[in-house]
Design a protein around this motif. Structure first.
Motif, PDB file in Angstrom:
ATOM      1  N   ARG A  57       0.814  -1.221   0.000  1.00 29.50           N
ATOM      2  CA  ARG A  57       0.000   0.000   0.000  1.00 29.50           C
ATOM      3  C   ARG A  57       0.847   1.271   0.000  1.00 29.50           C
ATOM      4  N   LEU A  58       2.161   1.120   0.102  1.00 29.55           N
ATOM      5  CA  LEU A  58       3.044   2.292   0.131  1.00 29.55           C
ATOM      6  C   LEU A  58       3.109   2.941  -1.245  1.00 29.55           C
ATOM      7  N   PRO A  59       3.286   4.267  -1.288  1.00 34.29           N
ATOM      8  CA  PRO A  59       3.494   4.933  -2.579  1.00 34.29           C
ATOM      9  C   PRO A  59       4.770   4.399  -3.248  1.00 34.29           C
ATOM     10  N   VAL A  60       4.816   4.422  -4.552  1.00 34.55           N
ATOM     11  CA  VAL A  60       5.965   3.902  -5.296  1.00 34.55           C
ATOM     12  C   VAL A  60       7.253   4.580  -4.843  1.00 34.55           C
ATOM     13  N   SER A  61       7.216   5.888  -4.629  1.00 35.58           N
ATOM     14  CA  SER A  61       8.431   6.596  -4.219  1.00 35.58           C
ATOM     15  C   SER A  61       8.969   6.064  -2.893  1.00 35.58           C
ATOM     16  N   ILE A  62       8.079   5.744  -1.957  1.00 30.31           N
ATOM     17  CA  ILE A  62       8.508   5.208  -0.659  1.00 30.31           C
ATOM     18  C   ILE A  62       9.035   3.791  -0.837  1.00 30.31           C
ATOM     19  N   ARG A  63       8.423   3.014  -1.723  1.00 25.82           N
ATOM     20  CA  ARG A  63       8.924   1.657  -1.979  1.00 25.82           C
ATOM     21  C   ARG A  63      10.321   1.677  -2.585  1.00 25.82           C
ATOM     22  N   ILE A  64      10.611   2.676  -3.419  1.00 17.40           N
ATOM     23  CA  ILE A  64      11.952   2.800  -4.005  1.00 17.40           C
ATOM     24  C   ILE A  64      12.974   3.054  -2.899  1.00 17.40           C
ATOM     25  N   VAL A  65      12.636   3.954  -1.989  1.00 14.96           N
ATOM     26  CA  VAL A  65      13.532   4.238  -0.863  1.00 14.96           C
ATOM     27  C   VAL A  65      13.642   3.003   0.036  1.00 14.96           C
ATOM     28  N   LEU A  66      12.534   2.316   0.278  1.00 14.49           N
ATOM     29  CA  LEU A  66      12.540   1.107   1.109  1.00 14.49           C
ATOM     30  C   LEU A  66      13.450   0.044   0.506  1.00 14.49           C
ATOM     31  N   GLU A  67      13.382  -0.132  -0.802  1.00 16.90           N
ATOM     32  CA  GLU A  67      14.245  -1.135  -1.449  1.00 16.90           C
ATOM     33  C   GLU A  67      15.710  -0.787  -1.230  1.00 16.90           C
ATOM     34  N   SER A  68      16.055   0.487  -1.334  1.00 15.49           N
ATOM     35  CA  SER A  68      17.436   0.912  -1.112  1.00 15.49           C
ATOM     36  C   SER A  68      17.857   0.680   0.332  1.00 15.49           C
ATOM     37  N   VAL A  69      16.988   1.038   1.270  1.00 16.28           N
ATOM     38  CA  VAL A  69      17.294   0.853   2.688  1.00 16.28           C
ATOM     39  C   VAL A  69      17.455  -0.635   2.992  1.00 16.28           C
ATOM     40  N   LEU A  70      16.574  -1.455   2.457  1.00 19.36           N
ATOM     41  CA  LEU A  70      16.656  -2.905   2.659  1.00 19.36           C
ATOM     42  C   LEU A  70      17.963  -3.460   2.089  1.00 19.36           C
ATOM     43  N   ARG A  71      18.287  -3.064   0.864  1.00 17.21           N
ATOM     44  CA  ARG A  71      19.496  -3.564   0.197  1.00 17.21           C
ATOM     45  C   ARG A  71      20.756  -3.151   0.942  1.00 17.21           C
ATOM     46  N   ASN A  72      20.746  -1.970   1.541  1.00 14.04           N
ATOM     47  CA  ASN A  72      21.941  -1.443   2.197  1.00 14.04           C
ATOM     48  C   ASN A  72      21.931  -1.617   3.712  1.00 14.04           C
ATOM     49  N   CYS A  73      21.014  -2.408   4.224  1.00 16.36           N
ATOM     50  CA  CYS A  73      20.917  -2.631   5.670  1.00 16.36           C
ATOM     51  C   CYS A  73      22.161  -3.397   6.137  1.00 16.36           C
ATOM     52  N   ASP A  74      23.057  -2.668   6.803  1.00 17.64           N
ATOM     53  CA  ASP A  74      24.305  -3.267   7.270  1.00 17.64           C
ATOM     54  C   ASP A  74      24.392  -3.321   8.792  1.00 17.64           C
ATOM     55  N   GLY A  75      23.357  -2.827   9.468  1.00 10.50           N
ATOM     56  CA  GLY A  75      23.352  -2.843  10.929  1.00 10.50           C
ATOM     57  C   GLY A  75      24.099  -1.681  11.548  1.00 10.50           C
ATOM     58  N   VAL A  76      24.766  -0.861  10.726  1.00 14.17           N
ATOM     59  CA  VAL A  76      25.531   0.269  11.239  1.00 14.17           C
ATOM     60  C   VAL A  76      24.979   1.562  10.652  1.00 14.17           C
ATOM     61  N   LYS A  77      25.260   1.781   9.374  1.00 12.51           N
ATOM     62  CA  LYS A  77      24.773   2.996   8.707  1.00 12.51           C
ATOM     63  C   LYS A  77      23.265   2.907   8.463  1.00 12.51           C
ATOM     64  N   VAL A  78      22.825   1.744   8.061  1.00 10.88           N
ATOM     65  CA  VAL A  78      21.400   1.477   7.864  1.00 10.88           C
ATOM     66  C   VAL A  78      21.051   0.273   8.744  1.00 10.88           C
ATOM     67  N   THR A  79      20.137   0.496   9.674  1.00  7.24           N
ATOM     68  CA  THR A  79      19.805  -0.545  10.653  1.00  7.24           C
ATOM     69  C   THR A  79      18.477  -1.230  10.330  1.00  7.24           C
ATOM     70  N   PRO A  80      18.241  -2.384  10.925  1.00 13.21           N
ATOM     71  CA  PRO A  80      16.940  -3.039  10.747  1.00 13.21           C
ATOM     72  C   PRO A  80      15.782  -2.135  11.185  1.00 13.21           C
ATOM     73  N   GLU A  81      16.026  -1.272  12.164  1.00 13.06           N
ATOM     74  CA  GLU A  81      14.988  -0.351  12.621  1.00 13.06           C
ATOM     75  C   GLU A  81      14.614   0.638  11.516  1.00 13.06           C
ATOM     76  N   HIS A  82      15.607   1.059  10.713  1.00 12.02           N
ATOM     77  CA  HIS A  82      15.315   1.950   9.595  1.00 12.02           C
ATOM     78  C   HIS A  82      14.383   1.263   8.599  1.00 12.02           C
ATOM     79  N   VAL A  83      14.666  -0.011   8.314  1.00 11.38           N
ATOM     80  CA  VAL A  83      13.821  -0.779   7.390  1.00 11.38           C
ATOM     81  C   VAL A  83      12.413  -0.868   7.959  1.00 11.38           C
ATOM     82  N   GLU A  84      12.310  -1.196   9.234  1.00 13.77           N
ATOM     83  CA  GLU A  84      11.003  -1.332   9.878  1.00 13.77           C
ATOM     84  C   GLU A  84      10.230  -0.013   9.868  1.00 13.77           C
ATOM     85  N   GLN A  85      10.918   1.091  10.185  1.00  9.47           N
ATOM     86  CA  GLN A  85      10.259   2.403  10.190  1.00  9.47           C
ATOM     87  C   GLN A  85       9.672   2.726   8.820  1.00  9.47           C
ATOM     88  N   LEU A  86      10.444   2.467   7.782  1.00  8.14           N
ATOM     89  CA  LEU A  86       9.971   2.801   6.446  1.00  8.14           C
ATOM     90  C   LEU A  86       8.893   1.814   5.973  1.00  8.14           C
TER      91      LEU A  86
END
Length: 130
Positions: free
Chosen positions: A45-74
């Motif tokens: 149900r997310l807008p396409v623009s948010i899904r694009i950002v979510l895909e990037s956050v998911l792909r770059n989730c390293d636990g340091v710069k991008v955390t699992p919490e960031h993925v969950e928030q988005l």
């Protein structure tokens, strides 16, 4: 001298990693938003623009710069919710309408100018993508 074994880091959303094969027989991997939707059902149900950002956050989730919490928030983004946290966005490709890149350079120069006026280091505005 003892040898150090490198720590094996496991992606927090490893279950979303999927493999594909091209016609030429080469294979690649990607993190699937439909697979992530098993954990966060409202992703579709997310807008396409948010899904694009979510895909990037998911792909770059390293636990340091991008955390699992960031993925969950988005993944749980709500259009009218209060905005209190920033989500790190690591750009891997940029599509510009102007193929010369002049607008991008002008934006970078403007951001660096503002940073300098605010007493910040202008070189912190860095367009390099790892």
């Amino acid at each position: 001298m003892a040898s150090k074994s490198p720590a094996v880091s496991r992606h927090a959303f490893a279950s979303t990693l999927q493999t594909f094969t091209t016609r030429s027989g080469k294979s690649g991997q990607f993190h699937s938003l439909p697979a992530l939707a098993r954990q966060f059902p409202s992703i579709h149900r997310l807008p396409v623009s948010i899904r694009i950002v979510l895909e990037s956050v998911l792909r770059n989730c390293d636990g340091v710069k991008v955390t699992p919490e960031h993925v969950e928030q988005l993944a749980n983004w709500q259009p009218v919710a209060e905005r209190k946290d920033e989500i790190p966005f690591i750009v891997s490709r940029v599509v510009l309408q102007d193929f010369t890149g002049v607008p991008l350079l002008a934006d970078l120069a403007a951001m660096r100018s503002v940073a300098q006026r605010l007493g910040k280091k202008p070189k912190k505005i860095e367009p390099l993508v790892p």
